[in-house]
Motif scaffolding. Structure first.
Motif, PDB file in Angstrom:
ATOM      1  N   VAL A  48      45.030  -5.496 -32.266  1.00  7.98           N
ATOM      2  CA  VAL A  48      44.764  -4.173 -32.803  1.00  7.98           C
ATOM      3  C   VAL A  48      44.348  -3.281 -31.636  1.00  7.98           C
ATOM      4  CG1 VAL A  48      43.408  -2.789 -34.428  1.00  7.98           C
ATOM      5  CG2 VAL A  48      44.016  -5.172 -35.007  1.00  7.98           C
ATOM      6  N   LEU A  49      45.157  -2.272 -31.347  1.00  5.33           N
ATOM      7  CA  LEU A  49      44.868  -1.330 -30.266  1.00  5.33           C
ATOM      8  C   LEU A  49      44.033  -0.184 -30.818  1.00  5.33           C
ATOM      9  CD1 LEU A  49      45.337  -0.245 -27.359  1.00  5.33           C
ATOM     10  CD2 LEU A  49      47.346   0.947 -28.305  1.00  5.33           C
ATOM     11  N   VAL A  50      42.927   0.104 -30.146  1.00  7.86           N
ATOM     12  CA  VAL A  50      42.039   1.192 -30.551  1.00  7.86           C
ATOM     13  C   VAL A  50      41.874   2.149 -29.372  1.00  7.86           C
ATOM     14  CG1 VAL A  50      39.726   1.800 -31.362  1.00  7.86           C
ATOM     15  CG2 VAL A  50      40.791  -0.341 -32.126  1.00  7.86           C
ATOM     16  N   THR A  51      42.122   3.442 -29.625  1.00  4.52           N
ATOM     17  CA  THR A  51      41.925   4.457 -28.586  1.00  4.52           C
ATOM     18  C   THR A  51      41.002   5.589 -29.043  1.00  4.52           C
ATOM     19  OG1 THR A  51      43.942   5.612 -29.263  1.00  4.52           O
ATOM     20  CG2 THR A  51      44.151   3.992 -27.478  1.00  4.52           C
ATOM     21  N   ASP A  52      40.690   5.650 -30.312  1.00  2.24           N
ATOM     22  CA  ASP A  52      39.831   6.705 -30.847  1.00  2.24           C
ATOM     23  C   ASP A  52      38.398   6.491 -30.351  1.00  2.24           C
ATOM     24  OD1 ASP A  52      37.874   7.969 -32.628  1.00  2.24           O
ATOM     25  OD2 ASP A  52      39.569   8.411 -33.943  1.00  2.24           O
ATOM     26  N   PRO A  53      37.832   7.470 -29.610  1.00  2.00           N
ATOM     27  CA  PRO A  53      36.484   7.304 -29.060  1.00  2.00           C
ATOM     28  C   PRO A  53      35.415   6.991 -30.113  1.00  2.00           C
ATOM     29  CG  PRO A  53      37.554   9.196 -28.053  1.00  2.00           C
ATOM     30  CD  PRO A  53      38.447   8.743 -29.176  1.00  2.00           C
ATOM     31  N   ALA A  54      35.515   7.571 -31.297  1.00  2.00           N
ATOM     32  CA  ALA A  54      34.524   7.301 -32.338  1.00  2.00           C
ATOM     33  C   ALA A  54      34.604   5.846 -32.796  1.00  2.00           C
ATOM     34  CB  ALA A  54      34.724   8.245 -33.519  1.00  2.00           C
ATOM     35  N   VAL A  55      35.809   5.325 -32.902  1.00  3.37           N
ATOM     36  CA  VAL A  55      35.986   3.922 -33.318  1.00  3.37           C
ATOM     37  C   VAL A  55      35.536   2.988 -32.193  1.00  3.37           C
ATOM     38  CG1 VAL A  55      37.638   2.192 -34.132  1.00  3.37           C
ATOM     39  CG2 VAL A  55      37.832   4.562 -34.904  1.00  3.37           C
ATOM     40  N   LEU A  56      35.835   3.352 -30.951  1.00  3.02           N
ATOM     41  CA  LEU A  56      35.370   2.543 -29.823  1.00  3.02           C
ATOM     42  C   LEU A  56      33.841   2.475 -29.806  1.00  3.02           C
ATOM     43  CD1 LEU A  56      37.855   3.826 -27.094  1.00  3.02           C
ATOM     44  CD2 LEU A  56      37.833   1.556 -28.145  1.00  3.02           C
ATOM     45  N   GLN A  57      33.203   3.597 -30.092  1.00  7.12           N
ATOM     46  CA  GLN A  57      31.732   3.622 -30.154  1.00  7.12           C
ATOM     47  C   GLN A  57      31.236   2.660 -31.232  1.00  7.12           C
ATOM     48  OE1 GLN A  57      29.380   5.258 -28.188  1.00  7.12           O
ATOM     49  NE2 GLN A  57      27.993   3.973 -29.361  1.00  7.12           N
ATOM     50  N   GLU A  58      31.858   2.678 -32.405  1.00 10.93           N
ATOM     51  CA  GLU A  58      31.474   1.753 -33.482  1.00 10.93           C
ATOM     52  C   GLU A  58      31.691   0.300 -33.072  1.00 10.93           C
ATOM     53  OE1 GLU A  58      32.244   2.613 -37.806  1.00 10.93           O
ATOM     54  OE2 GLU A  58      33.625   4.044 -36.865  1.00 10.93           O
ATOM     55  N   LEU A  59      32.837   0.027 -32.457  1.00 14.93           N
ATOM     56  CA  LEU A  59      33.144  -1.345 -32.037  1.00 14.93           C
ATOM     57  C   LEU A  59      32.142  -1.876 -31.022  1.00 14.93           C
ATOM     58  CD1 LEU A  59      37.016  -1.671 -31.565  1.00 14.93           C
ATOM     59  CD2 LEU A  59      35.555  -2.878 -33.203  1.00 14.93           C
ATOM     60  N   SER A  60      31.581  -0.991 -30.238  1.00 14.28           N
ATOM     61  CA  SER A  60      30.637  -1.424 -29.203  1.00 14.28           C
ATOM     62  C   SER A  60      29.357  -2.008 -29.794  1.00 14.28           C
ATOM     63  CB  SER A  60      30.299  -0.256 -28.269  1.00 14.28           C
ATOM     64  OG  SER A  60      29.432   0.671 -28.893  1.00 14.28           O
TER      65      SER A  60
END
Length: 171
Positions: A48-60
């Motif tokens: 699953v490729l994620v590039t959305d900064p808001a989603v990256l923040q959540e994933l962190s």
């Protein structure tokens, strides 16, 4: 950079510039994972490729060691079905390791840094990524251009001595 230099230059990168990675380069990194070896050619993985900064923040927030995911340009989540038995679990974990390394080497060749992370909070990770029940978000692989220094072959790696690691013919 050739393959040998990419192997020698690869390191964990957890601090990234804001420079975007071209889509063709991300696809090449993903294809390296797709082409990696798989036990019995099962290929149980999904990426699953994620590039959305808001989603990256959540994933962190899904693992104590995943903070670098928030500043990555992109992240690849490596997903597998919940294994039905220990043998399948072992094979799938080995396959994911090979896929991760293939992607890391491909990224290094392109000058893109990678930083891997485990996932502790499965329910949260599945919810963030829309992964259905019955699957595990096994690992995250952050991608971005290194903020500290470029990827070049490491001349004196911090490793156990080669002669202590390699045993020829017997232990």
């Amino acid at each position: 950079m050739d393959a040998w230099d990419a192997i020698r230059a690869r390191r964990n990168v957890r601090s990234y510039t804001s420079t975007p990675i071209p889509g063709a380069d991300i696809d090449r990194i993903l294809e390296a994972g797709w082409r990696s070896p798989s036990a019995r050619n099962n290929q149980h993985w999904d990426f699953v490729l994620v590039t959305d900064p808001a989603v990256l923040q959540e994933l962190s927030t899904v693992w104590v060691g995943a903070g670098h995911i928030a500043s990555a340009h992109a992240t690849i989540a490596l997903v597998i079905p919940e294994p039905p038995d220990e043998r399948t679990k072992l094979l799938d974990q080995y396959d994911l390791g090979q896929a991760t390394m293939a992607m890391a080497i491909a990224a290094t060749e392109l000058g893109v840094g990678t930083g891997h992370s485990a996932v502790g909070e499965q329910a949260k990770a599945r919810a963030i990524l829309g992964v259905p029940d019955g699957y595990l978000v096994a690992y995250l692989l952050g991608l971005g251009y290194p903020a500290d220094r470029p990827l070049t072959p490491i001349q004196k790696p911090s490793r156990r001595p080669f002669t202590e690691v390699v045993h020829r013919g017997s232990w």
